[in-house]
Design an enzyme around this catalytic site. Structure first.
Site, PDB file in Angstrom:
ATOM      1  N   GLY A  14      -5.543   7.227  17.685  1.00  0.00           N
ATOM      2  CA  GLY A  14      -4.957   8.461  16.985  1.00  0.00           C
ATOM      3  C   GLY A  14      -3.190   8.068  17.217  1.00  0.00           C
ATOM      4  O   GLY A  14      -2.787   8.627  16.383  1.00  0.00           O
TER       5      GLY A  14
ATOM      6  N   LYS B  13       3.314  10.469  19.510  1.00  0.00           N
ATOM      7  CA  LYS B  13       1.975  10.785  19.512  1.00  0.00           C
ATOM      8  C   LYS B  13       1.454  10.161  20.560  1.00  0.00           C
ATOM      9  O   LYS B  13       1.739   9.003  21.183  1.00  0.00           O
ATOM     10  CB  LYS B  13       1.308  10.101  18.026  1.00  0.00           C
ATOM     11  CG  LYS B  13       1.510  10.979  16.917  1.00  0.00           C
ATOM     12  CD  LYS B  13       0.509  10.455  15.928  1.00  0.00           C
ATOM     13  CE  LYS B  13       0.454  11.432  14.556  1.00  0.00           C
ATOM     14  NZ  LYS B  13      -0.499  10.734  13.732  1.00  0.00           N
TER      15      LYS B  13
ATOM     16  N   GLN C 192     -12.271   9.455  10.838  1.00  0.00           N
ATOM     17  CA  GLN C 192     -12.031   7.916  11.504  1.00  0.00           C
ATOM     18  C   GLN C 192     -12.955   7.859  12.664  1.00  0.00           C
ATOM     19  O   GLN C 192     -13.524   6.620  12.612  1.00  0.00           O
ATOM     20  CB  GLN C 192     -10.696   7.988  11.750  1.00  0.00           C
ATOM     21  CG  GLN C 192     -10.434   6.494  12.422  1.00  0.00           C
ATOM     22  CD  GLN C 192     -10.732   5.443  11.659  1.00  0.00           C
ATOM     23  OE1 GLN C 192     -11.377   4.230  12.218  1.00  0.00           O
ATOM     24  NE2 GLN C 192     -10.546   5.420  10.190  1.00  0.00           N
TER      25      GLN C 192
ATOM     26  N   LYS D  77       0.933  -1.251  -0.013  1.00  0.00           N
ATOM     27  CA  LYS D  77       0.088  -0.100  -0.064  1.00  0.00           C
ATOM     28  C   LYS D  77       0.986   1.162   0.053  1.00  0.00           C
ATOM     29  O   LYS D  77       1.942   1.446   0.819  1.00  0.00           O
ATOM     30  CB  LYS D  77      -1.008   0.115   1.077  1.00  0.00           C
ATOM     31  CG  LYS D  77      -1.835   1.231   1.093  1.00  0.00           C
ATOM     32  CD  LYS D  77      -2.961   1.031   2.503  1.00  0.00           C
ATOM     33  CE  LYS D  77      -2.025   1.427   3.523  1.00  0.00           C
ATOM     34  NZ  LYS D  77      -3.276   1.590   4.767  1.00  0.00           N
TER      35      LYS D  77
ATOM     36  N   ARG E  28     -10.415  -0.498   7.029  1.00  0.00           N
ATOM     37  CA  ARG E  28      -9.872  -1.324   7.919  1.00  0.00           C
ATOM     38  C   ARG E  28      -9.489  -0.692   9.197  1.00  0.00           C
ATOM     39  O   ARG E  28      -9.560  -1.736  10.536  1.00  0.00           O
ATOM     40  CB  ARG E  28      -8.913  -2.082   7.347  1.00  0.00           C
ATOM     41  CG  ARG E  28      -7.458  -1.257   6.808  1.00  0.00           C
ATOM     42  CD  ARG E  28      -6.544  -0.923   7.938  1.00  0.00           C
ATOM     43  NE  ARG E  28      -5.142  -0.618   7.538  1.00  0.00           N
ATOM     44  CZ  ARG E  28      -4.245  -0.124   8.217  1.00  0.00           C
ATOM     45  NH1 ARG E  28      -4.492   0.446   9.210  1.00  0.00           N
ATOM     46  NH2 ARG E  28      -3.101   0.231   7.530  1.00  0.00           N
TER      47      ARG E  28
ATOM     48  N   ASP F  71       0.009   6.289  16.280  1.00  0.00           N
ATOM     49  CA  ASP F  71       0.464   5.450  15.541  1.00  0.00           C
ATOM     50  C   ASP F  71       1.860   5.821  14.980  1.00  0.00           C
ATOM     51  O   ASP F  71       2.425   5.210  14.284  1.00  0.00           O
ATOM     52  CB  ASP F  71      -0.384   5.154  14.157  1.00  0.00           C
ATOM     53  CG  ASP F  71      -0.600   6.320  13.239  1.00  0.00           C
ATOM     54  OD1 ASP F  71      -0.150   7.463  13.937  1.00  0.00           O
ATOM     55  OD2 ASP F  71      -0.907   6.542  12.490  1.00  0.00           O
TER      56      ASP F  71
END
Lengths: 331, 331
Positions: free
Chosen positions: A226, A232, A142, A69, A114, A228
């Site tokens: 949130g 963060k 999201q 991807k 997903r 990832d």
């Protein structure tokens, strides 16, 4: 050997939330069952500040599928300057038994679906059976995807919502009430939003702590979406101290999930298990009514693999898409 | 925003050795000039022994191009079972200023061309000006690509060749004499092949040392192609002791180039320079007639980027290819 080409609108016509939930459950089981080869992703930062193109690849041995991807994001001038979205995606799907390129599909929609499905899988596996009240922290795309997926696995009574932008919160309330007929209560603060919730979903950009320890009711299930990337953070590390923490990928969450901060602070030693281990019955999920459970979702390439394989299968069954033979003889 | 699709035969019709040599020179200059973001590649090993699919990505800031090359290899049953080659390739080319997918092209031919071009770039930069006699160690497809490229940058008088397979060596002699009208002398050993050579090109699968120290004439330039992975080796480490070693990528060659073995053995501290530094005038190339020079080629994604960008430019100029809009509205 023709490659099937699928546009964004063709993918939109094929992709259905319940199917993606099943595909993501398969993905989590396969990952924790050791049937997956998933190397660290390649991230390329562009000259334009905050713009990037990432590449995530994965091999699913059981189904002999390989996905790649490519995702772009952060191109803020795209809508105005090029009439393009600020992020786009492309997915290549290969046959792992011969290396052939089976499909090249637009990947703009796949990640949202997903990721939403991952939240729903965790709710089915980890939330209390009588959970019916949702709190949404963050009101973007999201957040909507999470609701679309979670409502497939539980009955939702009402949604408490909070976001940094009052306009965003108002739009979210209007949209969700229109789409699902579910009452949305716009909260004045994140604390107020989670006070009555059975399930809390955090989908902010995770540039600062929005949830403090002590705000959550006993028995709450938290879907932490949130965070990832390294640094963060949405949840106070204190929340993890007494919670049961389940990761999509143990190694990935240690490095860049919400739990990274709690581990670094010495509040927890490690995650309890991977969601796939819970699904496979190799680790217990929730064990008491009052336990706070947290699903730390960082996103995995295997979710793309099984979801893209699903979309290709549906396209083939319905005769959707344009075949193109990259190895065709000269005409 | 349409993506241009190019088949293998369309790429074959567009790609020309002299253009690729120029593109690869650009690539080496850009890489050593710090204009390139090129993360470690992702390699996926399949269940079938020795079969793999690799993904190499790169961002070239100056031209705002991003490439992703998917290469499969080692699928030995493909010709018999699927009527497919045992290795295939696909290249995606993106616009780095907005993330759009500009082109998806078959990538089967590109690697052979850009690797051949790398050898020729090193010959022009490092070989003696009067070099006219080639020795080829290895007689497969890449040996042919090297000759096609090197003859664009020097006049070749004759070629001494050696390979492990007598049948392969005989076919090589027939093919090269027919294609270029150049005399090919089939040697009885690698030592015999290199004895009179000005330039030695090694393109074996590098599963063992084929060249020993002391066999090479003073002033020889060596193009070392075969080793591109940890453990692979074609040259005795002793050869490196007194030679001037130039790498495509310093860090990549230290880890998986021919020079890895010489460094590990303590025979050399490091490579002398990158080929891009030599091309940019930031490091000297050959400094004496008698110096043995070695170009350690491991292959870099930036070579794919500049070569794919070249192919797309030519396709656009000539109206070749099939436009496909992945973001097209539903029809």
């Amino acid at each position: 050997m023709a490659t099937l080409l699928l546009t964004k609108e063709q993918v939109r016509g094929l992709i259905r939330v319940p199917d993606v939930i099943a595909a993501v459950e398969d993905a989590f089981r396969a990952f924790s069952g050791g049937e997956v080869v998933q190397p660290p992703y390649m991230g390329l930062h562009m000259s334009e500040p905050r713009a990037e193109i990432d590449f995530k690849a994965c091999y699913h041995a059981e189904t002999e599928r390989v996905s790649l991807k490519a995702s772009s994001g952060g191109f803020r001038d795209n809508p105005g300057r090029y009439s393009l979205p600020n992020g786009m995606g492309t997915v290549l799907l290969f046959d792992g038994s011969n290396g052939a390129l089976l499909c090249a599909m637009d990947g703009s929609l796949l990640t949202g679906f997903r990721t939403g499905a991952a939240g729903a899988v965790s709710v089915r596996a980890m939330a209390r059976e009588d959970a019916r009240v949702l709190a949404m922290i963050g009101t973007g795309n999201q957040a909507r995807m999470q609701i679309r997926a979670i409502r497939e696995v539980i009955g939702i009574d009402r949604i408490h919502a909070w976001g940094r932008s009052p306009a965003g919160l108002a739009a979210f309330k209007t949209d969700i009430e229109a789409e699902f007929g579910l009452p949305v209560i716009a909260a004045g603060s994140a604390q107020e939003a989670v006070a009555e919730a059975d399930i809390v979903v955090t989908t902010t950009r995770a540039s600062g702590i929005v949830l403090q320890a002590g705000w959550l009711r006993p028995g709450t299930h938290v879907v932490a979406i949130g965070a990832d990337q390294k640094g963060k953070q949405e949840l106070s590390p204190e929340i993890f101290h007494t919670a049961r923490i389940v990761a999509d990928s143990r190694t990935q969450c240690r490095e860049k999930g919400e739990v990274q901060h709690a581990i670094r602070a010495g509040l927890v030693a490690d995650v309890h298990a991977e969601i796939g281990e819970v699904l496979l019955g190799r680790a217990p999920g929730r064990e008491t009514r009052d336990q706070i459970t947290i699903f730390d979702s960082t996103g995995m390439a295997i979710q793309d693999t099984t979801t893209a394989a699903l979309i290709l299968r549906l396209a083939q069954e319905r005769g959707i898409g344009t075949p193109f033979d990259f190895l065709a003889p000269e005409t």
